[in-house]
Design a protein around this motif. Structure first.
Motif, PDB file in Angstrom:
ATOM      1  N   MET A 135       0.821  -1.211   0.000  1.00 44.73           N
ATOM      2  CA  MET A 135       0.000   0.000   0.000  1.00 44.73           C
ATOM      3  C   MET A 135       0.858   1.266   0.000  1.00 44.73           C
ATOM      4  SD  MET A 135      -2.907  -1.186   2.764  1.00 44.73           S
ATOM      5  CE  MET A 135      -3.874   0.321   2.614  1.00 44.73           C
ATOM      6  N   LEU A 136       1.977   1.240   0.718  1.00 44.83           N
ATOM      7  CA  LEU A 136       2.811   2.443   0.800  1.00 44.83           C
ATOM      8  C   LEU A 136       3.385   2.811  -0.564  1.00 44.83           C
ATOM      9  CD1 LEU A 136       3.940   4.611   2.687  1.00 44.83           C
ATOM     10  CD2 LEU A 136       5.900   3.118   3.128  1.00 44.83           C
ATOM     11  N   GLN A 137       3.739   1.812  -1.365  1.00 42.59           N
ATOM     12  CA  GLN A 137       4.259   2.075  -2.701  1.00 42.59           C
ATOM     13  C   GLN A 137       3.194   2.719  -3.586  1.00 42.59           C
ATOM     14  OE1 GLN A 137       6.031  -2.174  -2.627  1.00 42.59           O
ATOM     15  NE2 GLN A 137       7.133  -1.156  -4.279  1.00 42.59           N
ATOM     16  N   THR A 138       1.970   2.213  -3.504  1.00 45.64           N
ATOM     17  CA  THR A 138       0.906   2.791  -4.315  1.00 45.64           C
ATOM     18  C   THR A 138       0.528   4.186  -3.813  1.00 45.64           C
ATOM     19  OG1 THR A 138      -0.758   1.643  -2.982  1.00 45.64           O
ATOM     20  CG2 THR A 138      -0.004   0.537  -4.962  1.00 45.64           C
ATOM     21  N   HIS A 139       0.572   4.389  -2.501  1.00 48.47           N
ATOM     22  CA  HIS A 139       0.322   5.724  -1.952  1.00 48.47           C
ATOM     23  C   HIS A 139       1.365   6.708  -2.462  1.00 48.47           C
ATOM     24  CE1 HIS A 139      -0.032   9.057   0.842  1.00 48.47           C
ATOM     25  NE2 HIS A 139       1.178   8.809   1.313  1.00 48.47           N
ATOM     26  N   PHE A 140       2.625   6.319  -2.430  1.00 43.03           N
ATOM     27  CA  PHE A 140       3.698   7.220  -2.860  1.00 43.03           C
ATOM     28  C   PHE A 140       3.576   7.547  -4.344  1.00 43.03           C
ATOM     29  CE2 PHE A 140       8.016   8.280  -4.247  1.00 43.03           C
ATOM     30  CZ  PHE A 140       8.370   9.224  -3.293  1.00 43.03           C
ATOM     31  N   SER A 141       3.180   6.561  -5.140  1.00 42.21           N
ATOM     32  CA  SER A 141       3.051   6.774  -6.587  1.00 42.21           C
ATOM     33  C   SER A 141       1.738   7.450  -6.963  1.00 42.21           C
ATOM     34  CB  SER A 141       3.159   5.436  -7.325  1.00 42.21           C
ATOM     35  OG  SER A 141       2.022   4.632  -7.048  1.00 42.21           O
ATOM     36  N   GLY A 142       0.764   7.401  -6.041  1.00 38.56           N
ATOM     37  CA  GLY A 142      -0.541   7.974  -6.334  1.00 38.56           C
ATOM     38  C   GLY A 142      -1.439   7.086  -7.163  1.00 38.56           C
ATOM     39  N   LYS A 143      -1.018   5.845  -7.418  1.00 35.36           N
ATOM     40  CA  LYS A 143      -1.789   4.917  -8.243  1.00 35.36           C
ATOM     41  C   LYS A 143      -2.489   3.898  -7.346  1.00 35.36           C
ATOM     42  CE  LYS A 143       1.566   5.477 -12.003  1.00 35.36           C
ATOM     43  NZ  LYS A 143       2.575   4.804 -12.867  1.00 35.36           N
ATOM     44  N   LEU A 144      -3.617   4.308  -6.763  1.00 37.36           N
ATOM     45  CA  LEU A 144      -4.306   3.472  -5.793  1.00 37.36           C
ATOM     46  C   LEU A 144      -5.230   2.450  -6.427  1.00 37.36           C
ATOM     47  CD1 LEU A 144      -5.459   6.174  -3.199  1.00 37.36           C
ATOM     48  CD2 LEU A 144      -3.185   5.219  -3.561  1.00 37.36           C
ATOM     49  N   ALA A 145      -5.649   2.696  -7.644  1.00 36.54           N
ATOM     50  CA  ALA A 145      -6.703   1.890  -8.272  1.00 36.54           C
ATOM     51  C   ALA A 145      -6.359   0.402  -8.232  1.00 36.54           C
ATOM     52  CB  ALA A 145      -6.917   2.336  -9.709  1.00 36.54           C
ATOM     53  N   GLY A 146      -7.302  -0.383  -7.716  1.00 38.03           N
ATOM     54  CA  GLY A 146      -7.132  -1.822  -7.657  1.00 38.03           C
ATOM     55  C   GLY A 146      -6.303  -2.314  -6.497  1.00 38.03           C
ATOM     56  N   VAL A 147      -5.787  -1.409  -5.668  1.00 37.06           N
ATOM     57  CA  VAL A 147      -4.961  -1.805  -4.530  1.00 37.06           C
ATOM     58  C   VAL A 147      -5.710  -1.555  -3.217  1.00 37.06           C
ATOM     59  CG1 VAL A 147      -2.767  -1.512  -3.325  1.00 37.06           C
ATOM     60  CG2 VAL A 147      -2.858  -1.365  -5.824  1.00 37.06           C
ATOM     61  N   TYR A 148      -6.141  -0.318  -2.973  1.00 38.83           N
ATOM     62  CA  TYR A 148      -6.952  -0.026  -1.794  1.00 38.83           C
ATOM     63  C   TYR A 148      -7.831   1.179  -2.075  1.00 38.83           C
ATOM     64  CZ  TYR A 148      -3.756   3.816  -0.407  1.00 38.83           C
ATOM     65  OH  TYR A 148      -3.009   4.971  -0.359  1.00 38.83           O
ATOM     66  N   THR A 149      -8.858   1.331  -1.255  1.00 39.64           N
ATOM     67  CA  THR A 149      -9.750   2.478  -1.348  1.00 39.64           C
ATOM     68  C   THR A 149      -9.670   3.287  -0.064  1.00 39.64           C
ATOM     69  OG1 THR A 149     -11.634   1.206  -0.500  1.00 39.64           O
ATOM     70  CG2 THR A 149     -11.325   1.251  -2.898  1.00 39.64           C
ATOM     71  N   THR A 150     -10.154   4.512  -0.101  1.00 39.07           N
ATOM     72  CA  THR A 150     -10.029   5.412   1.051  1.00 39.07           C
ATOM     73  C   THR A 150     -11.392   5.704   1.679  1.00 39.07           C
ATOM     74  OG1 THR A 150     -10.125   7.327  -0.440  1.00 39.07           O
ATOM     75  CG2 THR A 150      -7.948   6.471   0.124  1.00 39.07           C
ATOM     76  N   ASP A 151     -12.260   4.692   1.668  1.00 36.53           N
ATOM     77  CA  ASP A 151     -13.618   4.879   2.182  1.00 36.53           C
ATOM     78  C   ASP A 151     -13.901   4.020   3.407  1.00 36.53           C
ATOM     79  OD1 ASP A 151     -13.455   2.527   0.757  1.00 36.53           O
ATOM     80  OD2 ASP A 151     -15.422   2.712  -0.199  1.00 36.53           O
ATOM     81  N   PHE A 152     -12.876   3.808   4.247  1.00 37.27           N
ATOM     82  CA  PHE A 152     -13.131   3.070   5.479  1.00 37.27           C
ATOM     83  C   PHE A 152     -14.127   3.862   6.325  1.00 37.27           C
ATOM     84  CE2 PHE A 152     -12.537   1.538   9.758  1.00 37.27           C
ATOM     85  CZ  PHE A 152     -12.375   0.174   9.582  1.00 37.27           C
ATOM     86  N   PRO A 153     -15.159   3.189   6.867  1.00 41.91           N
ATOM     87  CA  PRO A 153     -16.214   3.926   7.583  1.00 41.91           C
ATOM     88  C   PRO A 153     -15.729   4.508   8.905  1.00 41.91           C
ATOM     89  CG  PRO A 153     -16.588   1.555   7.720  1.00 41.91           C
ATOM     90  CD  PRO A 153     -15.457   1.747   6.758  1.00 41.91           C
TER      91      PRO A 153
END
Length: 582
Positions: A416-434
């Motif tokens: 997740m940290l790699q995708t966060h740093f790159s800004g390419k979140l699609a298909g890895v995690y979402t930011t809608d935790f309740p």
């Protein structure tokens, strides 16, 4: 490498060897503050025999527990991990803040991809504003059953402890032992949907002790001198059990928890959840007694599941006893401590409420007085559907699972940290935790008709320096149970706790805003709640999860994504060049 650094590296090896024998040298090993400490962790398989069963296990440098990592506040630490075992692995430095070093935090598929067999990764971090006892352990599957060890952070040079300087310094690490492969245990449980088989013993510094079969000689022994004060660094590295600990006929003074100094208090019994550490002072008797003393640990258990209901023990002996003849020593009494009952929640509550920060000028308690973001998280067990054409062993033919706010966390296949740093979140995690439970109910009352949970890889996004309050509420869906919640990347303040359902209109008035305990792992009371606050001042992706490994495997975890601040020292740096790839 200059001559001074070479000398320090050699000395670190000597220190690790001494600590493996059960004692740490005092402050003589570090001559300068802010040095670089270098360690090499070789992950290798080794045949180990316990309880008359031998098996190959993953180890660091062939040791269980592994070597003690020693540093001073302000030191930079470089740990080269070389994976020569069959399992992919990561190492987590439990409780280390990892300020601007999120790439070194360690949880698999959160901050990094695992180190594959034959690969190497160097964990690079600086100990900032911390001193005391923490632990390191594997953070992939159940490998931490044998891949774990102590972290000892000494104060800066010429900075004394806020308590009497001990005569000697001894790590005491509690673990768990399975006669079979723990990786097979959790793999079978996840496949069948039932609870995993419990461990066969607990251990102290890797030894089961004399209360188990085949273990009379496999016992940790601590030799002490009369009239001296010892610092015992207690670490619960067990996978699935909170533990009571006591030494027969001796009182202990608690001086630190989770590498935070506390207002000292005396107790005969200490309780630690997995991932928690507690430093205690042991002052030995002035006149050596004609007795030896068991140092015993056994579980505190609250849930409906089966557990390892056994006791591990070491032996405390006085050095003057060793000068006696063997015949007279054999007549010494072996005394046992009195431990609380297995489910003594009253004792646990009383002990926990005694833990308070020093909150003085030298060691202030910087409690967030205002709150920018409030969250209410339910934590507990639930169920998920059994796959077609399969028989499952959970309630009513379902699979056991666990969740926060009814979301069972699924690890991604990319960190997740790699995708966060790159800004390419699609298909890895979402930011809608309740922020709150999707369906409010009487959390400690009769379970709802629908016990099914949802699943996903969801995170909460926080702006840099957000002041956060989280209320963690236990649920009784499949039975009330204590849950030790660990937050990566931060310490938090334990503002208050109670039993029953949290009442937002009344309970905040009881919060401790002056000297609350600061720590990294807190037990959510069985059938109750705990409120914590922290400042989101560390950019990165940070896991929060139950430190009962079975619950983590079932999905009782979530992630916080903390955005960069505006200043250079408020930003996550680029990943290191040797970061493992998935």
């Amino acid at each position: 490498m200059d001559s001074l650094m070479r000398a320090m590296v050699v000395m670190s090896v000597v220190i690790c060897a001494l600590s493996a024998m059960g004692s740490l040298p005092q402050l003589a090993e570090a001559k300068h503050a802010g040095i670089t400490r270098r360690y090499t962790f070789n992950i290798v398989a080794k045949n180990i025999r316990r309880l008359c069963h031998a098996k190959p296990v993953a180890t660091v440098n062939g040791q269980v527990p592994g070597p003690t990592l020693i540093a001073r506040e302000g030191d930079r630490v470089l740990v080269k991990v070389v994976n020569n075992a069959q399992y992919n692995i990561t190492i987590h430095w439990h409780g280390v803040r990892q300020l601007q070093s999120g790439w070194a935090d360690g949880p698999a598929y959160v901050t990094q991809c695992p180190i594959q067999t034959g690969q190497t990764y160097v964990y690079n971090f600086t100990i900032t504003g911390q001193r005391g006892t923490l632990l390191w352990h594997a953070h992939a599957s159940w490998l931490r059953s044998t891949v774990y060890g102590a972290i000892v952070i000494l104060p800066r040079r010429h900075v004394p402890f806020p308590f009497p300087t001990p005569h000697q310094d001894i790590p005491i690490i509690f673990g768990e032992w399975w006669n079979v492969d723990p990786e097979a245990v959790i793999s079978q449980a996840l496949q069948t949907g039932g609870a995993p088989n419990v461990s066969d013993s607990y251990t102290i510094n890797g030894h089961p002790g004399p209360l188990y079969n085949c273990s009379a000689k496999d016992t940790f022994s601590l030799m002490v001198a009369p009239g001296k004060t010892y610092l015992l660094r207690l670490i619960n590295a067990a996978l699935n059990d909170e533990l009571f600990f006591s030494i027969a006929n001796h009182s202990l003074t608690v001086v630190e928890a989770d590498a935070i100094y506390v207002k000292p208090f005396s107790t005969n019994v200490v309780v630690l959840a997995p991932g928690q550490t507690t430093n205690v002072l042991l002052t030995t008797k002035i006149q050596p007694p004609n007795a030896s003393f068991l140092m015993s640990a056994r579980p505190y258990a609250t849930g409906p599941a089966t557990f390892d209901n056994s006791t591990t023990a070491g032996i405390l002996q006085y050095q003057t006893n060793l000068t006696s003849s063997s015949s007279s020593r054999s007549k010494f009494r072996l005394l046992s401590p009195s431990l609380p009952t297995i489910n003594d929640t009253n004792f646990v509550t009383s002990f926990t409420q005694k833990l308070k920060s020093l909150a003085n000028n030298q060691f202030p308690a910087n409690v967030p007085q205002k709150v920018d973001k409030q969250f209410f998280f339910t934590v507990g067990l639930g169920t998920s559907p059994c796959p077609k054409n399969q028989t499952c062993q959970g309630p009513n033919g379902t699979k056991l699972t666990a969740s926060i706010n009814n979301v069972s966390f699924v690890l991604p296949s990319i960190a997740m940290l790699q995708t966060h740093f790159s800004g390419k979140l699609a298909g890895v995690y979402t930011t809608d935790f309740p922020n709150n439970p999707p369906f409010p109910f009487n959390y400690i009352g009769p379970p709802p008709n629908n016990t099914m949970v949802t699943s996903g890889t969801k995170a909460v996004v926080l702006k840099f320096n957000t002041s956060v309050e989280v209320v963690l509420q236990d649920t009784g869906i499949l039975g009330a149970e204590s849950h030790p919640l660990h937050l990566h990347g931060f310490n938090f303040f334990v503002m208050g706790q109670g039993f029953g359902n949290y009442d937002p209109s009344k309970d905040p008035a009881k919060f401790n805003l002056v000297d609350p305990m600061e720590r990294n792992t807190v037990g959510v009371p069985s059938g109750g709640w705990v409120a914590i606050r922290f400042l989101a001042d560390n950019p990165g992706v940070w896991l929060m999860h139950c430190h009962l490994e079975v619950h983590t495997s079932w999905g009782l975890k979530m992630a916080w994504v903390v955005m960069d601040g505006t200043l250079p020292n408020q930003k996550l740096p680029p990943p290191p060049s040797d970061l493992p790839k998935c």
